[in-house]
Design a protein around this motif. Structure first.
Motif, PDB file in Angstrom:
ATOM      1  N   LEU A  83       0.854  -1.185   0.000  1.00 52.71           N
ATOM      2  CA  LEU A  83       0.000   0.000   0.000  1.00 52.71           C
ATOM      3  C   LEU A  83       0.891   1.235   0.000  1.00 52.71           C
ATOM      4  O   LEU A  83       1.759   1.380   0.858  1.00 52.71           O
ATOM      5  CB  LEU A  83      -0.905   0.005   1.236  1.00 52.71           C
ATOM      6  CG  LEU A  83      -1.855   1.196   1.420  1.00 52.71           C
ATOM      7  CD1 LEU A  83      -2.897   1.233   0.305  1.00 52.71           C
ATOM      8  CD2 LEU A  83      -2.543   1.131   2.788  1.00 52.71           C
ATOM      9  N   VAL A  84       0.690   2.109  -1.000  1.00 57.63           N
ATOM     10  CA  VAL A  84       1.445   3.361  -1.089  1.00 57.63           C
ATOM     11  C   VAL A  84       0.440   4.505  -1.187  1.00 57.63           C
ATOM     12  O   VAL A  84      -0.434   4.502  -2.063  1.00 57.63           O
ATOM     13  CB  VAL A  84       2.391   3.387  -2.312  1.00 57.63           C
ATOM     14  CG1 VAL A  84       3.169   4.704  -2.351  1.00 57.63           C
ATOM     15  CG2 VAL A  84       3.352   2.199  -2.277  1.00 57.63           C
ATOM     16  N   LEU A  85       0.557   5.472  -0.293  1.00 58.10           N
ATOM     17  CA  LEU A  85      -0.376   6.600  -0.249  1.00 58.10           C
ATOM     18  C   LEU A  85       0.368   7.893  -0.522  1.00 58.10           C
ATOM     19  O   LEU A  85       1.413   8.156   0.081  1.00 58.10           O
ATOM     20  CB  LEU A  85      -1.062   6.669   1.115  1.00 58.10           C
ATOM     21  CG  LEU A  85      -1.854   5.424   1.529  1.00 58.10           C
ATOM     22  CD1 LEU A  85      -2.440   5.598   2.928  1.00 58.10           C
ATOM     23  CD2 LEU A  85      -2.966   5.127   0.525  1.00 58.10           C
ATOM     24  N   LEU A  86      -0.192   8.704  -1.426  1.00 61.34           N
ATOM     25  CA  LEU A  86       0.442   9.956  -1.820  1.00 61.34           C
ATOM     26  C   LEU A  86      -0.588  11.083  -1.856  1.00 61.34           C
ATOM     27  O   LEU A  86      -1.620  10.957  -2.535  1.00 61.34           O
ATOM     28  CB  LEU A  86       1.065   9.859  -3.217  1.00 61.34           C
ATOM     29  CG  LEU A  86       1.999   8.714  -3.560  1.00 61.34           C
ATOM     30  CD1 LEU A  86       1.226   7.502  -4.062  1.00 61.34           C
ATOM     31  CD2 LEU A  86       2.998   9.153  -4.629  1.00 61.34           C
ATOM     32  N   PRO A  87      -0.348  12.187  -1.160  1.00 58.99           N
ATOM     33  CA  PRO A  87      -1.217  13.352  -1.311  1.00 58.99           C
ATOM     34  C   PRO A  87      -0.959  14.010  -2.661  1.00 58.99           C
ATOM     35  O   PRO A  87       0.191  14.147  -3.089  1.00 58.99           O
ATOM     36  CB  PRO A  87      -0.805  14.263  -0.152  1.00 58.99           C
ATOM     37  CG  PRO A  87       0.586  13.852   0.188  1.00 58.99           C
ATOM     38  CD  PRO A  87       0.716  12.401  -0.176  1.00 58.99           C
ATOM     39  N   VAL A  88      -2.027  14.384  -3.343  1.00 53.45           N
ATOM     40  CA  VAL A  88      -1.940  15.032  -4.662  1.00 53.45           C
ATOM     41  C   VAL A  88      -2.340  16.489  -4.516  1.00 53.45           C
ATOM     42  O   VAL A  88      -3.356  16.800  -3.868  1.00 53.45           O
ATOM     43  CB  VAL A  88      -2.875  14.353  -5.680  1.00 53.45           C
ATOM     44  CG1 VAL A  88      -2.739  15.010  -7.052  1.00 53.45           C
ATOM     45  CG2 VAL A  88      -2.595  12.864  -5.763  1.00 53.45           C
ATOM     46  N   ASN A  89      -1.557  17.389  -5.102  1.00 54.19           N
ATOM     47  CA  ASN A  89      -1.902  18.801  -5.085  1.00 54.19           C
ATOM     48  C   ASN A  89      -1.987  19.325  -6.504  1.00 54.19           C
ATOM     49  O   ASN A  89      -1.355  18.785  -7.411  1.00 54.19           O
ATOM     50  CB  ASN A  89      -0.877  19.592  -4.275  1.00 54.19           C
ATOM     51  CG  ASN A  89      -1.443  20.905  -3.761  1.00 54.19           C
ATOM     52  OD1 ASN A  89      -1.511  21.876  -4.492  1.00 54.19           O
ATOM     53  ND2 ASN A  89      -1.848  20.913  -2.513  1.00 54.19           N
ATOM     54  N   ASP A  90      -2.766  20.398  -6.696  1.00 53.52           N
ATOM     55  CA  ASP A  90      -2.955  20.939  -8.041  1.00 53.52           C
ATOM     56  C   ASP A  90      -1.882  21.955  -8.420  1.00 53.52           C
ATOM     57  O   ASP A  90      -2.004  22.621  -9.453  1.00 53.52           O
ATOM     58  CB  ASP A  90      -4.346  21.563  -8.186  1.00 53.52           C
ATOM     59  CG  ASP A  90      -4.590  22.722  -7.221  1.00 53.52           C
ATOM     60  OD1 ASP A  90      -3.718  22.985  -6.361  1.00 53.52           O
ATOM     61  OD2 ASP A  90      -5.664  23.339  -7.314  1.00 53.52           O
ATOM     62  N   ASN A  91      -0.839  22.051  -7.628  1.00 52.50           N
ATOM     63  CA  ASN A  91       0.266  22.927  -7.964  1.00 52.50           C
ATOM     64  C   ASN A  91       1.052  22.329  -9.130  1.00 52.50           C
ATOM     65  O   ASN A  91       1.469  21.176  -9.072  1.00 52.50           O
ATOM     66  CB  ASN A  91       1.175  23.111  -6.742  1.00 52.50           C
ATOM     67  CG  ASN A  91       2.354  24.030  -7.025  1.00 52.50           C
ATOM     68  OD1 ASN A  91       2.340  24.799  -7.980  1.00 52.50           O
ATOM     69  ND2 ASN A  91       3.375  23.944  -6.195  1.00 52.50           N
ATOM     70  N   ALA A  92       1.267  23.125 -10.156  1.00 50.17           N
ATOM     71  CA  ALA A  92       1.961  22.621 -11.343  1.00 50.17           C
ATOM     72  C   ALA A  92       3.476  22.761 -11.237  1.00 50.17           C
ATOM     73  O   ALA A  92       4.212  22.219 -12.055  1.00 50.17           O
ATOM     74  CB  ALA A  92       1.476  23.355 -12.595  1.00 50.17           C
TER      75      ALA A  92
END
Length: 214
Positions: A83-92
């Motif tokens: 299990l790998v969890l990553l927060p995603v942000n809309d910063n380009a």
């Protein structure tokens, strides 16, 4: 004065960070990074070695650097994780930050990378790019899928939904990966979790002071 409230592992929280746990504020990279680090540290040892909760900085690096991230991330041994969890942000850009958070989850037994977005569709382009780059670091080329996610009912709780879904996945995945249940993550539950995380930080800070930590 923006004083240091807690030093925990690789996380350093100041009073301005902790204040973001009061509505109506967005969570920043520091708070999300701390919650992921705390969740990882509280998993049973046999589970913890099979899970990777990546910080916002590392997640952004994967999104922006693609194949160039492989050598840097090799010590994390992601191909061995279930299990790998990553927060995603809309910063380009390459720096952490942005205006909306969502969660990407690699589930090895399902051979999928799932995207949990409490404002459906908002972060899809960023999640797809991160998933593409992440899959090159894993085994078996897992497929990407948008997953049904409890919806936020305001403009500021996206980060809290990321934390709540991440915690639920850590608790549920190893019990039976085909029976993930996020129905309890309601707006009331999310509000309650803001208070609980403040209490956790306060408790850790008091313990550190009592034991002479920093």
């Amino acid at each position: 004065m923006d004083q240091v409230v807690l030093s925990y592992g690789d996380s350093l929280l100041r009073s301005s960070d902790v204040a973001l746990l009061d509505a109506p504020h967005w969570l920043n990279d520091n708070i999300i990074g701390f919650t992921f680090e705390f969740l990882a540290s509280t998993l049973p040892p046999s589970t913890a070695e099979r899970v990777a909760l990546l910080s916002p900085e590392v997640s952004q690096f994967i999104k922006c650097c693609g194949n160039d991230a492989q050598e840097f991330l090799q010590p994390l041994e992601l191909p061995k994780k279930d299990l790998v969890l990553l927060p995603v942000n809309d910063n380009a850009g390459t720096e952490a930050g942005g205006t909306h958070w969502s969660l990407l989850a690699y589930l090895r037994s399902m051979r999928e990378i799932l995207h949990f977005d409490s404002a459906p569709g908002t972060n899809a382009p960023h999640a797809r790019l991160m998933s593409k780059n992440l899959s090159s670091l894993l085994v078996g080329n897992p497929c990407y899928r948008e997953e049904a996610t409890p919806a936020q009912h305001n403009s500021y709780d996206c980060g809290m939904y990321v934390v709540c879904v991440a915690q639920a996945l850590c608790e549920q995945y190893f019990r039976g990966c085909n029976n993930l249940n996020l129905q309890n993550i309601t707006p009331t539950y999310v509000t309650q979790k803001r208070t609980e995380w403040k209490d956790i930080i306060r408790g850790l800070g008091n313990h550190s002071k009592a034991t002479g930590g920093h």
